[in-house]
Design an enzyme around this catalytic site. Structure first.
Site, short mmCIF file in Angstrom:
data_model
loop_
_atom_site.label_atom_id
_atom_site.label_comp_id
_atom_site.label_asym_id
_atom_site.label_seq_id
_atom_site.Cartn_x
_atom_site.Cartn_y
_atom_site.Cartn_z
N TYR A 140 0.86 -1.15 -0.04
CA TYR A 140 -0.03 -0.17 -0.13
C TYR A 140 0.73 1.29 -0.08
O TYR A 140 1.95 1.51 0.75
CB TYR A 140 -0.60 0.01 1.39
CG TYR A 140 -2.01 1.23 1.45
CD1 TYR A 140 -2.85 1.49 0.53
CD2 TYR A 140 -1.62 2.16 2.08
CE1 TYR A 140 -3.61 2.44 0.36
CE2 TYR A 140 -2.30 3.27 2.45
CZ TYR A 140 -3.49 3.48 1.42
OH TYR A 140 -4.45 4.70 1.67
N ASP A 235 9.07 2.94 0.35
CA ASP A 235 7.91 3.59 1.01
C ASP A 235 8.25 3.36 2.71
O ASP A 235 7.88 1.93 3.01
CB ASP A 235 6.69 3.16 0.70
CG ASP A 235 5.65 3.74 1.21
OD1 ASP A 235 5.54 4.06 2.57
OD2 ASP A 235 4.69 3.62 0.85
N LYS A 263 3.52 8.86 9.23
CA LYS A 263 3.10 8.01 10.41
C LYS A 263 4.19 8.29 11.58
O LYS A 263 4.05 9.73 12.23
CB LYS A 263 3.16 6.52 10.50
CG LYS A 263 2.28 6.20 9.21
CD LYS A 263 1.57 4.78 9.32
CE LYS A 263 0.42 4.80 8.31
NZ LYS A 263 0.25 3.96 7.07
C1 PLP Z 1 -0.18 4.46 5.82
C2 PLP Z 1 0.80 4.41 4.67
C3 PLP Z 1 0.62 5.42 3.74
C4 PLP Z 1 -0.22 6.44 3.29
O1 PLP Z 1 -0.10 7.49 4.37
P1 PLP Z 1 -1.29 8.13 4.79
O2 PLP Z 1 -0.81 9.18 5.86
O3 PLP Z 1 -2.18 7.46 5.24
O4 PLP Z 1 -1.52 8.89 3.51
C5 PLP Z 1 1.55 4.98 2.62
N1 PLP Z 1 2.41 4.03 2.33
C6 PLP Z 1 2.26 3.04 3.62
C7 PLP Z 1 3.41 2.10 3.55
C8 PLP Z 1 1.45 3.16 4.60
O5 PLP Z 1 1.56 2.21 5.49
#
Ligand code: PLP
Length: 398
Positions: A140, A235, A263
């Site tokens: 994701y 990511d 995060k």
């Molecule tokens: C949560 C998440 C995102 C998106 O971050 P948001 O602040 O929710 O837009 C992107 N990449 C990873 C791996 C994530 O877990």
């Protein structure tokens, strides 16, 4: 849940939520009405206490209401702003990030991980003059149009392969291959020779349950992308500052060209950041032609929460996180021998056949985990042996 007269969340919000993973469709029942959190515990409006492994889906590595974070937020709020200029706090947090993650020579703060991914890929496309992006099934990367194909937890829980409303033209610029499959990456890079701007990957996949990278997978990506003139984007929105002081790139010793964060670096407030090689980041406006902007980017309160959080993340804290998470893993193995447990540091998933009943057993025993089999449990530095013991008891059930 009722508020504002007789209106319910379901009346106001699609599915009653502001983000799909919060819905309880996969486990049944209604989400608890949570009103307070402290450390590893949260309380609902009836005063019921739970040990919390959702931890806001990752940001709360220190648990709820850490005193240093609360103090920093209060001070930054009292100082006014945002001011529409770069602030000291922004520089301090940027410097902390760069110090711990040396592949990030330059960075930019944004307001979410979604925004950070979208912007990093814009830079990659500008730098390479190529259109395609390769991603992995089950990873994701936020909800921007091009990245919703086979995008893990939220979609998987709802049984969706991707999203409606994405144009064929945009979807066609994403190539999807299986995670941990280097041969598939190599084949895709050959099939699309000279067209792939970036390979983007969760260096530890944490949105399809926790799936660690196979030995050699990340190294292999580094080699294959370098050979193909393709940029490697990690990511680390979940893994950054969680699986090691310098994130997954430190843990596995692989240096990406660009990194996406979110995060943890916001200490529980909305944040994202992207950064990497200076020559790439210098393409971003106003130093370069890649436009990207944000009214509230680098918000002083967010920066203060992030800095206060990162300051707590020393070697002792990571050692404690690892010890607690290892204890939790061992406890769950003992309590539920049939479960398959995957863990990398403080990220853990217990794969069970009947997730809904496992979830509800835990809930009844005073333990909250994400209401999806595909979402990681997040252990925080505030989780203690008592909480782990309680979790084992709840998992064992009667
Ligand atoms: C949560 C998440 C995102 C998106 O971050 P948001 O602040 O929710 O837009 C992107 N990449 C990873 C791996 C994530 O877990």
């Amino acid at each position: 849940m009722r508020a504002a007269g007789s209106l319910t969340a379901a009346d106001l919000f699609p599915g009653g939520v502001s983000s799909p993973v919060r819905a309880y469709g996969a486990v049944g029942g209604d989400p608890p009405e949570l009103v307070r959190g402290k450390g590893c515990r949260v309380w609902d409006s009836a005063g019921r206490e739970y040990v919390d492994y959702v931890c806001a889906y990752g940001p709360l590595i220190l648990g709820h209401g850490h005193p240093a974070v609360l103090e920093a937020v209060a001070a930054a709020s009292a100082a006014g702003g945002p001011f529409g200029v770069t602030t000291e706090g922004e520089i301090r947090l940027g410097a902390l990030i760069r110090e711990r993650m040396p592949s990030i020579e330059r960075l930019r703060f944004v307001n979410s991980g979604t925004e950070a991914v979208m912007s990093a890929l814009r830079v990659a496309r500008a730098a390479t003059g190529r259109d395609l992006v390769l991603k992995f099934e089950g990873c994701y990367h936020g909800h921007s149009d091009g990245l919703l194909a086979k995008a893990g937890s939220g979609l998987a829980t709802l049984g969706l392969p991707g999203s409606a409303g994405v144009t064929a033209a945009v979807a066609g610029q994403t190539v999807v291959v299986p995670y941990n499959d280097l041969d598939a990456v190599a084949a895709a890079l050959v099939a699309n020779r000279g067209q792939v701007a970036a390979v983007i990957v969760e260096p530890v996949a944490a949105n399809m349950g926790v799936v660690p990278p196979a030995p050699g997978f990340l190294d292999g990506l580094r080699r294959l992308t370098a050979d193909a003139g393709t940029l490697l984007v990690f990511d680390e929105v979940i893994t950054g500052f969680r699986v090691a002081p310098g994130g997954a790139q430190e843990l596995y010793g692989v240096r990406p060209d660009l990194t996406v964060l979110g995060k943890v670096i916001g200490g529980g407030l909305p944040v994202g950041a992207y950064g990497g090689r200076a020559d790439l980041m210098n393409l971003v406006a106003p130093s370069g032609p890649v436009y990207q902007a944000g009214t509230l980017s680098g918000h002083p309160v967010v920066m203060a929460a992030g800095e206060a959080t990162l300051q707590q993340l020393d070697a002792a804290l990571y050692a404690r996180l690892e010890a607690t998470a290892a204890e939790l893993e061992a406890g769950l193995r003992e309590a539920r021998p049939e479960a398959r447990i995957a863990r990398v540091g403080s990220l853990l998933t217990a794969f069970v056949l009947d997730f809904a009943s496992f979830f509800n057993r835990l809930r009844a025993g005073g333990v909250l985990v994400p209401p999806s089999q595909y979402e990681a449990w997040f252990v925080s530095a505030a989780h203690d042996p008592t909480a782990v013991e309680l979790t084992m008891e709840a998992a064992r059930g009667s």
